[in-house]
Design an enzyme around this catalytic site. Structure first.
Site, PDB file in Angstrom:
ATOM      1  N   GLY A  49       0.810  -1.225   0.000  1.00 44.27           N
ATOM      2  CA  GLY A  49       0.000   0.000   0.000  1.00 44.27           C
ATOM      3  C   GLY A  49       0.835   1.263   0.000  1.00 44.27           C
ATOM      4  O   GLY A  49       2.061   1.230   0.114  1.00 44.27           O
ATOM      5  N   GLY A  77       2.453   3.704   1.664  1.00 40.21           N
ATOM      6  CA  GLY A  77       2.904   3.915   3.039  1.00 40.21           C
ATOM      7  C   GLY A  77       3.248   5.362   3.328  1.00 40.21           C
ATOM      8  O   GLY A  77       3.207   5.815   4.473  1.00 40.21           O
ATOM      9  N   ARG A  78       3.605   6.077   2.281  1.00 42.26           N
ATOM     10  CA  ARG A  78       3.949   7.487   2.483  1.00 42.26           C
ATOM     11  C   ARG A  78       3.513   8.330   1.300  1.00 42.26           C
ATOM     12  O   ARG A  78       4.023   9.425   1.072  1.00 42.26           O
ATOM     13  CB  ARG A  78       5.432   7.639   2.699  1.00 42.26           C
ATOM     14  CG  ARG A  78       6.258   7.018   1.583  1.00 42.26           C
ATOM     15  CD  ARG A  78       7.634   7.537   1.616  1.00 42.26           C
ATOM     16  NE  ARG A  78       8.504   6.699   0.808  1.00 42.26           N
ATOM     17  CZ  ARG A  78       9.772   6.929   0.651  1.00 42.26           C
ATOM     18  NH1 ARG A  78      10.317   7.948   1.268  1.00 42.26           N
ATOM     19  NH2 ARG A  78      10.507   6.147  -0.089  1.00 42.26           N
ATOM     20  N   ARG A 118      -1.230   0.282  -9.784  1.00 40.80           N
ATOM     21  CA  ARG A 118      -0.067  -0.576 -10.042  1.00 40.80           C
ATOM     22  C   ARG A 118      -0.517  -2.015 -10.236  1.00 40.80           C
ATOM     23  O   ARG A 118      -1.629  -2.381  -9.833  1.00 40.80           O
ATOM     24  CB  ARG A 118       0.865  -0.516  -8.819  1.00 40.80           C
ATOM     25  CG  ARG A 118       1.321   0.891  -8.487  1.00 40.80           C
ATOM     26  CD  ARG A 118       1.400   1.092  -6.971  1.00 40.80           C
ATOM     27  NE  ARG A 118       1.686   2.497  -6.663  1.00 40.80           N
ATOM     28  CZ  ARG A 118       2.904   2.993  -6.545  1.00 40.80           C
ATOM     29  NH1 ARG A 118       3.945   2.203  -6.649  1.00 40.80           N
ATOM     30  NH2 ARG A 118       3.096   4.271  -6.304  1.00 40.80           N
ATOM     31  N   ASP A 145       4.793  -3.984  -7.300  1.00 39.10           N
ATOM     32  CA  ASP A 145       4.128  -2.812  -6.722  1.00 39.10           C
ATOM     33  C   ASP A 145       4.699  -1.521  -7.311  1.00 39.10           C
ATOM     34  O   ASP A 145       4.165  -0.444  -7.061  1.00 39.10           O
ATOM     35  CB  ASP A 145       4.259  -2.800  -5.194  1.00 39.10           C
ATOM     36  CG  ASP A 145       5.691  -2.969  -4.725  1.00 39.10           C
ATOM     37  OD1 ASP A 145       6.294  -4.008  -5.041  1.00 39.10           O
ATOM     38  OD2 ASP A 145       6.221  -2.058  -4.076  1.00 39.10           O
TER      39      ASP A 145
HETATM   40  P1  AMP Z   1       9.361   1.188  -2.242  1.00 40.53           P
HETATM   41  O1  AMP Z   1      10.397   0.120  -2.131  1.00 40.53           O
HETATM   42  O2  AMP Z   1       9.846   2.585  -1.941  1.00 40.53           O
HETATM   43  O3  AMP Z   1       8.568   1.130  -3.516  1.00 40.53           O
HETATM   44  O4  AMP Z   1       8.318   0.905  -1.057  1.00 40.53           O
HETATM   45  C1  AMP Z   1       7.741  -0.335  -0.769  1.00 40.53           C
HETATM   46  C2  AMP Z   1       6.675  -0.141   0.261  1.00 40.53           C
HETATM   47  O5  AMP Z   1       7.203   0.486   1.441  1.00 40.53           O
HETATM   48  C3  AMP Z   1       5.506   0.723  -0.167  1.00 40.53           C
HETATM   49  O6  AMP Z   1       4.356   0.229   0.445  1.00 40.53           O
HETATM   50  C4  AMP Z   1       5.875   2.077   0.386  1.00 40.53           C
HETATM   51  O7  AMP Z   1       4.765   2.904   0.555  1.00 40.53           O
HETATM   52  C5  AMP Z   1       6.515   1.691   1.717  1.00 40.53           C
HETATM   53  N1  AMP Z   1       7.446   2.707   2.230  1.00 40.53           N
HETATM   54  C6  AMP Z   1       8.695   2.988   1.781  1.00 40.53           C
HETATM   55  N2  AMP Z   1       9.260   3.961   2.513  1.00 40.53           N
HETATM   56  C7  AMP Z   1       8.364   4.331   3.460  1.00 40.53           C
HETATM   57  C8  AMP Z   1       8.342   5.288   4.522  1.00 40.53           C
HETATM   58  N3  AMP Z   1       9.378   6.095   4.781  1.00 40.53           N
HETATM   59  N4  AMP Z   1       7.224   5.371   5.261  1.00 40.53           N
HETATM   60  C9  AMP Z   1       6.175   4.569   5.032  1.00 40.53           C
HETATM   61  N5  AMP Z   1       6.127   3.653   4.077  1.00 40.53           N
HETATM   62  C10 AMP Z   1       7.208   3.520   3.288  1.00 40.53           C
HETATM   63 MG    MG Z   2       7.068   1.678  -4.405  1.00 38.82          MG
END
Ligand code: AMP
Ligand code: MG
Length: 556
Positions: free
Chosen positions: A117, A119-120, A217, A294
């Site tokens: 989901g 997350g940020r 996605r 994702d």
């Molecule tokens: P990514 O590898 O950046 O595509 O992120 C994978 C997952 O981790 C996704 O669900 C993002 O929303 C979550 N995510 C990455 N960094 C953060 C953060 N600093 N705070 C909250 N969720 C995060």
């Molecule tokens: Mg991502």
């Protein structure tokens, strides 16, 4: 401070005539979460959760894209207003905005990772622009959501600059991508352990406002499928076709075929777009770095700029992502195969909507055909031929092998090849022409990282350049047309990893000049710009093994 509900945020108006109109179709038409706010949780049978951005202390607009602003009907006065800066930082909302985070899963590094989901990332709303386009505004780094798991929902300036610069650069290169409207500094520190080696340190925080017609996605489809929520899956597919593929939806006209045919045609379209996107990455030397499902857009847009990198010395095995250093799953040369693997995961997710697998297999086959066509087209454009002949496939493969063996810079090599003339072919066989291997292309001599490795391949280069000149002599394109074709396919300026890092280092000291210079430069990546020679040079030696320049972590 925790503004878990949008009611807690002030509503602001923009100065002048700018009044974007929002119509939030995803919230209106797809099932959502009954609970509001950022409490971390598993969210079932729902595709989104209402959650408001968490305000930051001292927002400051650091950069913005005038092209994106223009498409949204935002003039310079609106862009520079305090009101919009507050919105782009997550401190206020415009009338009609209704913030939410979306729910998706994904395969990460080959394994099912469950619910991930946004997350940020918090979507503020879907704008309907004056020209009838739909544009979703999404803040990245605006605070935690139900999907933040153990993380803080924030983003650092370093990674935000990288996303801001690269997504706009990709657009100007002609690669399908999400866009970036703005980069806002939050005035708040975020703690990160950059290399995951036990050295956490505070860094400046930032928020990027991304813009795309849709942020859906592959993982959005996978999550309900894995959970057996077939009705949610069907609703999502119907919604996606209707909202995000309107031309496609309309094309069915009054002869709406049965649902399965419609789904199969749509899946084939997703495969087509994904193939074209990845072919474009290969054309410009872009390595995404984290091609998890994702991070794959259903629209075939490049999305989620994390530990991506640009190829300097041509190396199909290179991955910028330190987390990927072991398996090198996301290495440059594997990207087409990984895209196909990801489409197979999407096909698997869609399979509950199909009676048998044949129509989905047809989509996957389509990927292979479209990729091969795009690859041939790109070969012809990069080498400056009217069209790609079968023998040209071997010609470019041999060029790639030579570039790899002799550490040639990808960008500079293809630009240099424009200097080779068909007349060079008449100069006789290689040995008689000259003792200089690069006589047919002097500019190429300076495109190598290691002169010893270059010289070790001199004979190979001489023979290849002779082959190329002979092929050019047979080609139908007149010289000016060929020059234009090559100049439009081979960028002169790309966002080399070390260039982004230099802009980041200076921005960390409060100097935004390099960030702005790069942004300006990359608006015209194919055109030589006076005074910008340093941006079209070989990567300097100091940057070869430096963190941020050749090694990027997922920490962001
Ligand atoms: P990514 O590898 O950046 O595509 O992120 C994978 C997952 O981790 C996704 O669900 C993002 O929303 C979550 N995510 C990455 N960094 C953060 C953060 N600093 N705070 C909250 N969720 C995060
Ligand atoms: Mg991502």
């Amino acid at each position: 401070m925790n503004a878990s509900s949008a009611d807690a945020l002030p509503s602001v108006q923009l100065p002048g005539a700018a009044a974007p109109r929002f119509d939030n179709r995803l919230l209106a038409e797809l099932p959502g979460d009954a609970e509001t706010g950022p409490r971390r949780r598993e969210v079932r049978t729902a595709l989104w959760s209402r959650v408001a951005p968490e305000p930051v202390p001292a927002p400051r607009l650091l950069a913005w894209s005038r092209e994106v602003a223009e498409t949204l009907g935002l003039d310079e006065t609106a862009m520079r207003s305090d009101a919009l800066c507050e919105v782009l930082a997550g401190n206020a909302l415009l009338p009609g905005m209704d913030p939410f985070a979306s729910n998706y899963g994904g395969h990460q590094f080959g394994h099912w990772a469950g619910q991930l989901g946004d997350g940020r990332a918090i979507s503020l709303g879907e704008q309907l622009t004056a020209d009838g386009q739909r544009r979703e505004w999404q803040l990245k780094g605006a605070g935690p959501t139900p999907y933040a798991r153990f993380a803080d929902g924030r983003a650092v300036l370093r990674s935000s600059i990288r996303e801001f610069l690269c997504s706009e650069a990709m657009h100007h290169l002609g690669v399908p991508t999400t866009r970036a409207l703005s980069l806002v500094g939050t005035g708040e520190a975020v703690v990160r352990d950059v290399m995951y080696d036990g050295h956490p340190a505070p860094e400046p925080g930032a928020v990027v406002c991304r813009i795309a017609p849709s942020f859906l996605r592959f993982g959005h489809f996978e999550l309900p499928a894995v959970r057996g929520e077939t009705e949610v899956l069907r609703q999502l597919v119907d919604f996606t076709i209707a909202r995000d593929f309107p031309e496609f939806h309309a094309a069915f006209g009054p002869h709406t075929p049965d649902a399965e045919t419609r789904y199969a045609d749509w899946f084939a379209e997703v495969c087509t777009r994904t193939a074209r996107m990845v072919a474009e990455w290969m054309r410009v030397g872009f390595v995404h770095g984290v091609m998890n499902t994702d991070n794959m857009s259903i629209l075939g847009l490049t999305i989620d700029y994390g530990p991506y990198g640009w190829v300097d010395d041509y190396d199909p095995d290179w991955t910028p992502n330190t987390t990927d250093a072991q398996g090198r799953r996301y290495r440059f040369g594997w990207q087409p195969a990984v895209a196909r693997w990801n489409l197979m995961r999407l096909a698997q997710a869609l399979s509950p909507l199909f009676g048998d697998a044949a129509p989905l297999q047809a989509g996957i086959d389509r990927f292979g055909v479209v990729y091969a066509e795009a690859d041939r087209d790109i070969t012809a454009r990069k080498l400056g031929f009217a069209e790609c002949r079968d023998a040209d496939v071997a010609l470019i493969r041999d060029l790639h092998a030579l570039m790899h063996a002799s550490e040639a810079d990808m960008t500079l090599t293809f630009r240099a090849l424009a200097d080779v003339t068909p007349q060079a072919a008449q100069a006789g066989p290689p040995a008689e022409l000259s003792s200089d291997a690069f006589a047919r292309c002097p500019a190429l001599r300076a495109a190598f990282y290691d002169t010893a490795r270059r010289d070790a391949q001199a004979e190979g280069w001489q023979a290849w350049l002779q082959r190329y000149a002979m092929r050019l002599a047979e080609d139908a394109l007149p010289p000016e047309a060929r020059a234009a074709r090559m100049a439009a396919a081979n960028p002169l300026y790309v966002l080399r990893n070390y260039l982004a890092q230099q802009a980041i280092d200076l921005a960390g000291q409060g100097d935004l000049s390099e960030l702005h210079a790069l942004q300006e430069l990359l608006r015209q990546p194919y055109t030589a710009q006076p005074g910008c020679e340093r941006f079209a040079a070989l990567r300097p030696d100091w940057a070869r093994e430096r963190v941020g320049c050749s090694m990027l972590s997922c920490s962001s």
